[in-house]
Design an enzyme around this catalytic site. Structure first.
Site, PDB file in Angstrom:
ATOM      1  N   LYS A 245      13.595 -15.846 -35.928  1.00  0.00           N
ATOM      2  CA  LYS A 245      13.702 -14.444 -36.335  1.00  0.00           C
ATOM      3  C   LYS A 245      12.459 -14.054 -37.146  1.00  0.00           C
ATOM      4  CE  LYS A 245      18.765 -14.449 -37.018  1.00  0.00           C
ATOM      5  NZ  LYS A 245      19.177 -13.365 -36.121  1.00  0.00           N
ATOM      6  N   ARG A 319      27.733 -17.802 -30.336  1.00  0.00           N
ATOM      7  CA  ARG A 319      28.644 -17.912 -29.190  1.00  0.00           C
ATOM      8  C   ARG A 319      28.743 -19.348 -28.693  1.00  0.00           C
ATOM      9  NH1 ARG A 319      25.234 -13.662 -25.843  1.00  0.00           N
ATOM     10  NH2 ARG A 319      25.014 -12.971 -28.003  1.00  0.00           N
TER      11      ARG A 319
END
Length: 467
Positions: A245, A319
């Site tokens: 990020k 996920r």
């Protein structure tokens, strides 16, 4: 990790009948009648300070000796669209220290909960402030139940607010163990390299951190009760992995365990209420770090469910860890399966920070969830599990990819990914939440938030009343 005290909150509500200063919650409709009932000096004073029952406006009315004798607090038009039902949560920050009691209040239970939620302060790293305003339990409300909900919310907020240097996977486990000890639940943990065989996705995401990943498995309640399983995403910090990020994207990533915090908070409420169910709480707890053994874009990973997953992006790690936990939950075919996750920016773009998205194939259950969110003042919005979008997760080398690779429908494709790992469970709800208040609102201080926990408690209370 010891559970920190929640300043202004740990003691809950003062006992009913405690001598207190009355607080009148005044709507626009009620103000003329209430104003006429004030004594002449108070009417003059209220007019002199310009009090009107606008939302959040307050007037402190003096008595004959000059001491505070009454508080007026404006609610505005209570039936208007956009009226904030937690508006009374402003009061702890507006009033001087002392004991207060609600007067002229149409919804005392809501106001009492709002007060306690608004009294929360995160003071782990600073000298605690002085004791503030305290509320006397209103007549006719479940004071113990309201305080229990507020304390559970405070527990979850504390976890989200705690920075990652003091809250890693081990500390999330410690919080679960403390909760279990308080309620007589049991906890089992699969740790570190022991994950590799049965929970390979959790292992792959967490192996790059020096703080070992783990799967936390808490159980509570009668073994023959209806099975309700809560799954919370516990990413203690998310660098994005090798798909790193930018620095701005990492600033709030201590909150990437907000799903785990919401699940722990909901479990605290459920166990405290003694609901008639068999509760299971699963938290895959990891840190998504960068090192030489970090999982890579393009890797193909095994999963507990037997499906292979191509890694399209290491920053879609939530996920992956949820997939293994959902596969474990799905194997025992629970009556209801609920997962909580700070999963996608797409849900925030669509619905903003205050409104979590939820996904389920069960229309009747979706109606119950929407109603519970309204009743608990914990709103959500249903989004579609649009089956054709599953093709966006296709992989040329594995059973599926963990991302679609395109800019569209990111929250939906994430939800469809999760559904692949719990195919047997028909009553499955996925909450995609933000877990953070960007700015303070009544009852919702700026910082960590445990969205959907009060909703789930209300939903489960309606389904499985206490014994």
């Amino acid at each position: 990790m010891t559970e920190p005290a929640h300043h202004h909150l740990a003691a809950g509500l003062l006992p009913a009948g405690t001598p207190a200063i009355p607080v009148s919650l005044v709507s626009t409709t009620d103000w003329p009648t209430l104003e006429s009932g004030l004594d002449a000096p108070q009417r003059v004073y209220a007019a002199a300070v310009g009090f009107a029952p606008k939302p959040g406006q307050v007037a402190l009315l003096p008595g004959p000796d000059g001491s505070l004798s009454r508080v007026l607090f404006g609610l505005g038009e209570t039936g208007a669209a956009g009226h904030d039902r937690l508006l009374a949560g402003k009061l702890p920050g507006l009033l001087p220290p002392g004991a207060y009691a609600l007067a002229d209040c149409a919804e005392p239970a809501e106001a009492a909960l709002a007060w306690l939620l608004g009294a929360y302060r995160f003071e782990r790293y600073r000298k605690p402030g002085p004791e503030g305003a305290r509320l006397v339990a209103p007549d006719g409300v479940d004071a113990a139940g309201i305080a229990r909900i507020a304390r559970a919310v405070a527990l979850g907020r504390d976890l989200v607010n705690t920075p990652a240097n003091d809250l890693g996977p081990a500390e999330i486990e410690a919080a679960a163990r403390a909760l279990a000890a308080r309620h007589g639940a049991t906890v089992a943990v699969v740790l570190g390299e022991d994950l590799a065989r049965d929970f390979p996705l959790i292992h792959a995401v967490g192996v790059a951190s020096p703080r070992p990943p783990r799967l936390i498995d808490l159980t509570w309640g009668p073994v023959d009760g209806p099975r309700v399983t809560l799954v919370g995403k516990g990413v203690a910090f998310d660098t994005g992995g090798l798909d790193l990020k930018p620095s701005a994207g990492m600033l709030l990533m201590k909150k990437d365990m907000g799903g785990a915090a919401a699940a722990l908070s909901a479990a605290d409420m459920v166990m405290g209420a003694g609901l008639r169910l068999r509760l299971r709480l699963l938290i895959p707890a990891v840190e998504n770090a960068v090192s030489g053994n970090a999982f890579r874009p393009g890797d193909v990973l095994a999963s507990r469910a037997g499906l292979t997953v191509e890694v399209g992006n290491t920053d879609a790690e939530g996920r992956l860890i949820l997939a293994d936990a959902l596969a474990l939950a799905d194997a025992e075919d629970p009556d209801l399966l609920i997962d909580f996750a700070t999963l996608t920016g797409a849900a925030r773009v669509a619905l903003g920070p205050d409104l979590p998205a939820f996904f389920t194939e069960d229309d009747a259950l979706a109606g119950e969830i929407a109603a519970a969110g309204l009743a608990a003042i914990d709103p959500v919005w249903r989004m579609p599990l649009h089956a054709p979008y599953a093709s966006l997760l296709a992989s040329k080398v594995a059973d599926l990819n963990n991302v679609s690779g395109g800019p569209f429908a990111g929250a939906i494709t994430a939800a469809l990914f999760l559904r692949r790992f719990a195919p047997r469970t028909k009553r499955h709800v996925h909450f995609d939440l933000y877990g953070w208040n960007p700015a303070a609102k009544p009852g919702r201080p700026e910082g960590g938030e445990v969205q959907t926990a009060r909703l789930v408690h209300h939903l489960l209370t309606a389904r499985y009343a206490a014994a």
